[in-house]
Design an enzyme around this catalytic site. Sequence first.
Site, PDB file in Angstrom:
ATOM      1  CE1 TYR A  44      -3.096  -2.657  -0.026  1.00  0.00           C
ATOM      2  CE2 TYR A  44      -3.783  -1.989   2.279  1.00  0.00           C
ATOM      3  CZ  TYR A  44      -3.238  -3.281   1.386  1.00  0.00           C
ATOM      4  OH  TYR A  44      -4.799  -4.001   1.462  1.00  0.00           O
ATOM      5  CD  GLN A  71      -7.165  -8.608   4.228  1.00  0.00           C
ATOM      6  OE1 GLN A  71      -7.471  -7.316   3.671  1.00  0.00           O
ATOM      7  NE2 GLN A  71      -6.776  -8.625   5.423  1.00  0.00           N
ATOM      8  CB  SER A  88     -14.049  -3.443  -0.806  1.00  0.00           C
ATOM      9  OG  SER A  88     -14.680  -2.821  -1.910  1.00  0.00           O
ATOM     10  CB  ALA A  90     -18.897  -1.885  -3.471  1.00  0.00           C
ATOM     11  N   GLY A 135     -12.799   1.622   5.450  1.00  0.00           N
ATOM     12  CA  GLY A 135     -11.370   2.053   5.002  1.00  0.00           C
ATOM     13  C   GLY A 135     -12.071   4.165   5.288  1.00  0.00           C
TER      14      GLY A 135
END
Length: 336
Positions: free
Chosen positions: A54, A177, A206, A209, A285
């Site tokens: 990341y 995951q 997600s 989404a 997130g």
Amino acid sequence: MKHRYLGNSGLKISEIAYGNWLTHGSQVEADAAKACVRAALDHGISTFDTADVYANTAAESVLGEALVGERRESLEILTKVYWPTGPKGHNDSGLSAKHIRESIDASLVRLRTEYVDLYQAHRFDTETPLEETMQAFADVVRSGKALYIGVSEWTAEQIREGHALAKELGIRLISNQPQYSMIHRVIEGEVVPTCQELGLSQVVWSPIAQGILTGKYQPGQPLPEGSRAAHEEAGQSIAGRVNDDALLTAVQGLRPIAEELDLTMAQLAVAWVLQNDNVSAAIIGASRPEQVEENVAASGVVLEPEVMTRIDDVLGDHVASDPAITAKQAPQERPS
């Protein structure tokens, strides 16, 4: 905040975890990222998920700095290895013994910790013998640098093979995951039943989404300013979905359901994935602390069977459910 066991281990994690893919070190400035981590801690999140890839290692560094001063024993820190990092040399990716050994040491430095609670294979490495990979993970665990191991986006067959080798080596493979949401359910057919049999659970990414299920993307309308889809880099991963007016129209049909339950659409989406008893945590997130506050309210929400059925009816054919999608989207060779 509710907590759930991770697989059949004794480790408990918060059922909503904080992740920093596409945010820390890239989309969000360091101060804003730290504010989001602070909000997560203040609202009871104890589990933090990241990966060395990341922002090309920067996300781990930002998270490590943000957690300075927190009681380590009260946190569960998860990271991953596989994708290229650093200068992206010929051994800077994959799941070879060399890359795993070097990557865990570098991750621990960036995260400012002596160990991670869960070290995950970020994808399956087709170019490294699985025996080598699992032996390398066993070495990481025995050295005390990780407590448990997990995988990400592996097929049911790959999980079964990895679990068997881990068991032979005396280490615990306890989690997977995958991507999982109302509109992406490819794990339900094969991965979840296999994991239930073997004692693994899911830490899903997600759940909203990448913002699609918040309802903020309207059919036929410009992308909202400041949204992930409008971001030059982050938006690439959902470009197809935000241009699918039929999907966006179907998603708007979830709004009355959320309103009847006094939930936002994001809360409904996060709560939906947590109804699956093989899911230990949903990773959220955030680019702003308010988003953290909104999403954590999904913890403990129970959706009645008739609500789940209504959601299925609203989304109809817009749900991806083919188990083969996991393999189709996996790298066929080690990335460079």
